[in-house]
Design an enzyme around this catalytic site. Structure first.
Site, PDB file in Angstrom:
ATOM      1  N   GLU A 177     -28.170 -42.533 -41.709  1.00  0.00           N
ATOM      2  CA  GLU A 177     -28.016 -41.975 -43.056  1.00  0.00           C
ATOM      3  C   GLU A 177     -28.586 -40.565 -43.147  1.00  0.00           C
ATOM      4  OE1 GLU A 177     -26.358 -43.008 -45.598  1.00  0.00           O
ATOM      5  OE2 GLU A 177     -25.745 -44.920 -44.715  1.00  0.00           O
ATOM      6  N   GLN A 233     -25.122 -33.930 -45.142  1.00  0.00           N
ATOM      7  CA  GLN A 233     -24.634 -32.578 -44.833  1.00  0.00           C
ATOM      8  C   GLN A 233     -23.950 -32.499 -43.467  1.00  0.00           C
ATOM      9  OE1 GLN A 233     -24.957 -30.434 -47.281  1.00  0.00           O
ATOM     10  NE2 GLN A 233     -26.376 -31.602 -48.518  1.00  0.00           N
ATOM     11  N   THR A 234     -23.463 -33.627 -42.947  1.00  0.00           N
ATOM     12  CA  THR A 234     -22.874 -33.645 -41.604  1.00  0.00           C
ATOM     13  C   THR A 234     -21.599 -34.480 -41.598  1.00  0.00           C
ATOM     14  OG1 THR A 234     -25.077 -33.466 -40.591  1.00  0.00           O
ATOM     15  CG2 THR A 234     -23.287 -34.209 -39.175  1.00  0.00           C
ATOM     16  N   LEU A 240     -27.287 -29.578 -35.747  1.00  0.00           N
ATOM     17  CA  LEU A 240     -27.081 -30.354 -36.971  1.00  0.00           C
ATOM     18  C   LEU A 240     -27.460 -29.567 -38.219  1.00  0.00           C
ATOM     19  CD1 LEU A 240     -28.214 -34.039 -36.246  1.00  0.00           C
ATOM     20  CD2 LEU A 240     -26.014 -33.276 -37.117  1.00  0.00           C
ATOM     21  N   GLY A 241     -28.371 -28.614 -38.067  1.00  0.00           N
ATOM     22  CA  GLY A 241     -28.811 -27.841 -39.219  1.00  0.00           C
ATOM     23  C   GLY A 241     -29.729 -28.642 -40.137  1.00  0.00           C
ATOM     24  N   TYR A 242     -30.173 -27.995 -41.215  1.00  0.00           N
ATOM     25  CA  TYR A 242     -31.077 -28.637 -42.177  1.00  0.00           C
ATOM     26  C   TYR A 242     -32.210 -29.357 -41.434  1.00  0.00           C
ATOM     27  CZ  TYR A 242     -27.255 -27.689 -45.405  1.00  0.00           C
ATOM     28  OH  TYR A 242     -26.283 -27.057 -46.143  1.00  0.00           O
ATOM     29  N   TYR A 302     -30.443 -42.521 -53.019  1.00  0.00           N
ATOM     30  CA  TYR A 302     -29.230 -42.877 -52.283  1.00  0.00           C
ATOM     31  C   TYR A 302     -29.560 -43.524 -50.941  1.00  0.00           C
ATOM     32  CZ  TYR A 302     -25.614 -42.194 -48.811  1.00  0.00           C
ATOM     33  OH  TYR A 302     -24.750 -42.395 -47.771  1.00  0.00           O
ATOM     34  N   ASP A 349     -23.199 -41.785 -53.679  1.00  0.00           N
ATOM     35  CA  ASP A 349     -23.076 -40.492 -53.015  1.00  0.00           C
ATOM     36  C   ASP A 349     -21.878 -39.758 -53.600  1.00  0.00           C
ATOM     37  OD1 ASP A 349     -20.884 -41.812 -51.973  1.00  0.00           O
ATOM     38  OD2 ASP A 349     -21.333 -41.337 -49.878  1.00  0.00           O
ATOM     39  N   CYS A 378      -9.594 -42.036 -52.060  1.00  0.00           N
ATOM     40  CA  CYS A 378      -9.854 -41.201 -53.238  1.00  0.00           C
ATOM     41  C   CYS A 378     -10.509 -39.889 -52.801  1.00  0.00           C
ATOM     42  CB  CYS A 378     -10.744 -41.971 -54.221  1.00  0.00           C
ATOM     43  SG  CYS A 378     -10.727 -41.318 -55.899  1.00  0.00           S
ATOM     44  N   CYS A 425      -3.000 -41.440 -53.846  1.00  0.00           N
ATOM     45  CA  CYS A 425      -2.764 -42.253 -55.046  1.00  0.00           C
ATOM     46  C   CYS A 425      -1.592 -43.211 -54.877  1.00  0.00           C
ATOM     47  CB  CYS A 425      -2.531 -41.346 -56.256  1.00  0.00           C
ATOM     48  SG  CYS A 425      -3.959 -40.333 -56.697  1.00  0.00           S
ATOM     49  N   CYS A 430      -2.889 -46.337 -53.266  1.00  0.00           N
ATOM     50  CA  CYS A 430      -4.199 -46.771 -53.757  1.00  0.00           C
ATOM     51  C   CYS A 430      -4.123 -48.145 -54.414  1.00  0.00           C
ATOM     52  CB  CYS A 430      -4.752 -45.757 -54.750  1.00  0.00           C
ATOM     53  SG  CYS A 430      -6.302 -46.269 -55.526  1.00  0.00           S
TER      54      CYS A 430
END
Length: 359
Positions: free
Chosen positions: A37, A42-43, A80-82, A120, A138, A192, A199, A202
């Site tokens: 998680e 952001q990935t 990965l950053g952050y 989350y 999320d 979605c 749609c 769906c």
């Protein structure tokens, strides 16, 4: 049109036919779920899978992560950053060792108390690992709820998480909490979707308020615009034989704990003469502007910042001594944690073999 009580079952049944084989969906291990998680924040999933497999092999349990070498962890996280995510992972693992006897906590509030874990992630771990009835909300879930129920509350408002969280809890099947949460997220990611929702196929089309009112692409609503600050980083590349001099970033600025060349931050268009003065002050030695040769310029977009990186090569050999850095072998840079823009520069340098052209 499914009722709120049956909506969850429709989604769960749909999800059983979805082929989204991810390694973290096959486990009830809270540590592995937590790691996945955090990586997926952001990935993209495709990228996250590779890093998950690498990190779970390097650090298979809480203890190994708590005892991880900082430079090794940053090197494994590179790309990965952050990077605060990696730092928070280690800090939280140390908390688990110190306060929970090395066992991942089982109560939602205890999970939420760990550094780097918000509502989350806590809900994801609690529901996926322990089956606890906490809804995961999320971006995908925000979008599904907003469209299906025609909810106009902006998803970036101060009340959004409370309002959407209450609706998510209302439609959740508490007996199948983990399955429900996974289905909601998969549905938002695969059906979605933000810009090209499917749609026509769906299974919720009949009850979808956005579809009925031709508002699919209008929902969900956002009100805030991110203000981007522009910064110019001027890097001095000093190479001696097969080594480059790098320093570790400290303080609370971006990229803390990562390695980079000698840095001066200045305004756009700073002259070579001014840079030579700034680099001289930085290093405590006199640098002649004629010894600076400019190289390529690269950019890196962060969430609230755009970094323009300008690279300069010092044309003379100097023996640098600095407590915040040291010499790193060029052929070992792949294992060094660096900002993506710096890593990209050295990858270009090494893979093309055209060092003379780059400088």
């Amino acid at each position: 049109m499914p009722s709120n009580s049956s909506l969850s079952q429709v989604l769960i049944e749909w999800d059983r036919h979805v082929d989204r084989d991810m390694p973290w969906t096959k486990t009830k291990d809270p540590y592995a779920i937590w790691l996945s998680e955090i990586i997926l924040q952001q990935t993209r999933v495709e990228t996250g899978r590779k890093y998950y497999l690498k990190l779970i092999e390097l650090y298979p349990n809480v203890r190994s992560l708590a005892e991880a070498d900082d430079d090794e962890l940053m090197g494994a996280w590179k790309g990965l950053g952050y990077y605060n995510r990696a730092r928070n992972l280690k800090f939280a693992a140390q908390t688990i060792m110190a306060e929970f006897g090395g066992h991942f906590p089982t109560a939602y509030d205890d999970i939420l108390s760990l550094k780097g874990i918000g509502p989350y992630t806590a809900a994801a771990i609690a529901s996926f690992a322990y089956g606890l009835p906490y809804p995961v909300v999320d971006g995908n879930v925000f979008r599904v709820l907003s469209r299906y129920f025609g909810m106009s509350e902006p998803i970036d408002s101060g009340h959004a998480r409370t309002i959407y969280g209450a609706m998510a809890a209302q439609i959740m099947d508490p007996i199948q909490a983990g399955e429900h949460n996974q289905a909601m997220m998969n549905f938002g990611a695969l059906i979605c979707k933000p810009r090209a929702p499917l749609c026509d196929t769906c299974p919720l089309q009949g009850g979808c308020a956005a579809f009925r009112n031709d508002q699919v692409l209008d929902l969900p609503i956002k009100i805030k615009k991110i203000k981007i600050s522009i910064r110019h980083f001027y890097y001095l590349i000093v190479i001696r034989d097969d080594q480059v001099f790098l320093q570790k970033r400290t303080g609370q600025d971006v990229w803390r704990g990562l390695y980079e060349p000698i840095l001066v931050e200045a305004k756009a268009g700073t002259s070579k003469q001014e840079l030579s003065i700034q680099f001289s002050k930085r290093l405590g030695l006199l640098i002649n502007p004629a010894d600076l040769s400019s190289s390529i310029q690269l950019k890196q977009q962060l969430s609230h910042q755009l970094i323009h990186a300008h690279f300069y090569r010092l044309g003379t050999t100097v023996d640098l001594v600095d407590d915040s850095g040291g010499w790193k072998r060029l052929d070992e840079l792949d294992a060094v944690g660096m900002p993506r823009v710096v890593d990209g520069y050295f990858k270009d340098l090494l893979t093309t073999g055209q060092q003379s052209l780059l400088f």
